[in-house]
Design a protein around this motif. Structure first.
Motif, mmCIF file in Angstrom:
data_model
loop_
_atom_site.group_PDB
_atom_site.id
_atom_site.type_symbol
_atom_site.label_atom_id
_atom_site.label_comp_id
_atom_site.label_asym_id
_atom_site.label_seq_id
_atom_site.Cartn_x
_atom_site.Cartn_y
_atom_site.Cartn_z
ATOM 1 N N LEU A 41 0.844 -1.192 0.000
ATOM 2 C CA LEU A 41 0.000 0.000 0.000
ATOM 3 C C LEU A 41 0.879 1.242 0.000
ATOM 4 C CD1 LEU A 41 -2.562 -1.180 2.703
ATOM 5 C CD2 LEU A 41 -2.692 -1.477 0.221
ATOM 6 N N VAL A 42 0.439 2.254 -0.725
ATOM 7 C CA VAL A 42 1.208 3.489 -0.859
ATOM 8 C C VAL A 42 0.321 4.664 -0.475
ATOM 9 C CG1 VAL A 42 2.551 4.951 -2.420
ATOM 10 C CG2 VAL A 42 2.584 2.468 -2.712
ATOM 11 N N VAL A 43 0.856 5.542 0.363
ATOM 12 C CA VAL A 43 0.117 6.713 0.829
ATOM 13 C C VAL A 43 0.798 7.963 0.291
ATOM 14 C CG1 VAL A 43 -0.765 7.970 2.813
ATOM 15 C CG2 VAL A 43 -0.461 5.489 2.953
ATOM 16 N N GLY A 44 0.089 8.707 -0.538
ATOM 17 C CA GLY A 44 0.618 9.980 -1.014
ATOM 18 C C GLY A 44 1.973 9.881 -1.674
ATOM 19 N N ASP A 45 2.328 8.735 -2.215
ATOM 20 C CA ASP A 45 3.624 8.497 -2.853
ATOM 21 C C ASP A 45 4.796 8.658 -1.890
ATOM 22 O OD1 ASP A 45 2.435 7.914 -5.217
ATOM 23 O OD2 ASP A 45 2.883 9.809 -6.203
#
Length: 227
Positions: A41-45
């Protein structure tokens, strides 16, 4: 046909247990007849977390892509498209560090899909097999259905994925856990490095010693050194 695959995916998940990210991953593993899989999972890059790995091999492969900044996970996320490699050793020039780890883990083929909710990217699903060869049309269609489901379950379990603003697209690894940036900061201050150079040194050390990036980071946080 897409609706049929989506409904079938939900039925397999329901038969496996409650609708959670872990349960959906197990259902996907069984339904698609793959050897292991991982969800990143990736948050805001800017922040990458392991959503789920079905075993130690998958966890190692997800970490390898974080360390190397390359692999099907990163490509699928950046390109917003399905990425497939039917014979991983032949992709050595494309993903040299990742392929080396994949072969060490006994994997010969892989497929990755972005986790999308509308225009929002929340991560990627990575499917790994010990046997070489292309994935079938049925496997690809069903994997796309599972990716849709997993994206929704990821948002349910990690609602902060909705609140962080995405940054501009960039090459290389898409984000690191906060502890990695802290460790890089320690090395940068100690050795008078730029943050990017300190991060590169962390990754190089982890790759050279064939250890998970977070294990290298833990040593720096404890001892303030890589040695």
């Amino acid at each position: 046909m897409d609706d049929d695959n989506h409904s079938a995916a939900w039925r397999h998940i329901a038969a496996t247990g409650d609708a959670t990210l872990a349960t959906a991953c197990r259902a996907c593993l069984q339904d698609l007849d793959v050897d292991c899989l991982g969800v990143t999972l990736v948050v805001g890059d800017d922040l990458r977390i392991l959503g789920h790995a079905t075993d130690d091999r998958a966890e190692r492969l997800e970490d390898a892509q974080l360390v190397a900044g390359e692999g099907p996970c990163t490509d699928a996320y950046v390109q917003r498209a399905l990425v497939e490699e039917a014979d991983l050793p032949s992709a050595f020039e494309r993903w040299p560090a990742f392929v080396q780890t994949a072969v060490e883990q006994g994997m010969r083929s892989a497929m990755a899909l972005p986790l999308l909710v509308g225009n929002l990217r929340v991560g990627a699903l990575d499917l790994y097999r010990a046997a070489p060869g292309p994935f079938t049309a049925r496997q690809k269609d069903r994997a796309l259905a599972y990716a849709r489901v997993l994206a929704l379950l990821a948002l349910d379990e990690h609602p902060h994925l909705l609140t962080d603003e995405p940054g501009p697209p960039r090459p290389g690894p898409q984000g690191y856990p906060p502890s990695v940036h802290v460790a890089a900061g320690i090395l940068a201050e100690k050795h008078r490095l730029t943050p990017d150079d300190a991060l590169a040194r962390l990754r190089a050390h982890a790759f050279h010693h064939n250890q998970p990036l977070l294990q290298t980071v833990a040593r720096v946080l404890t001892h303030h050194t890589l040695d």
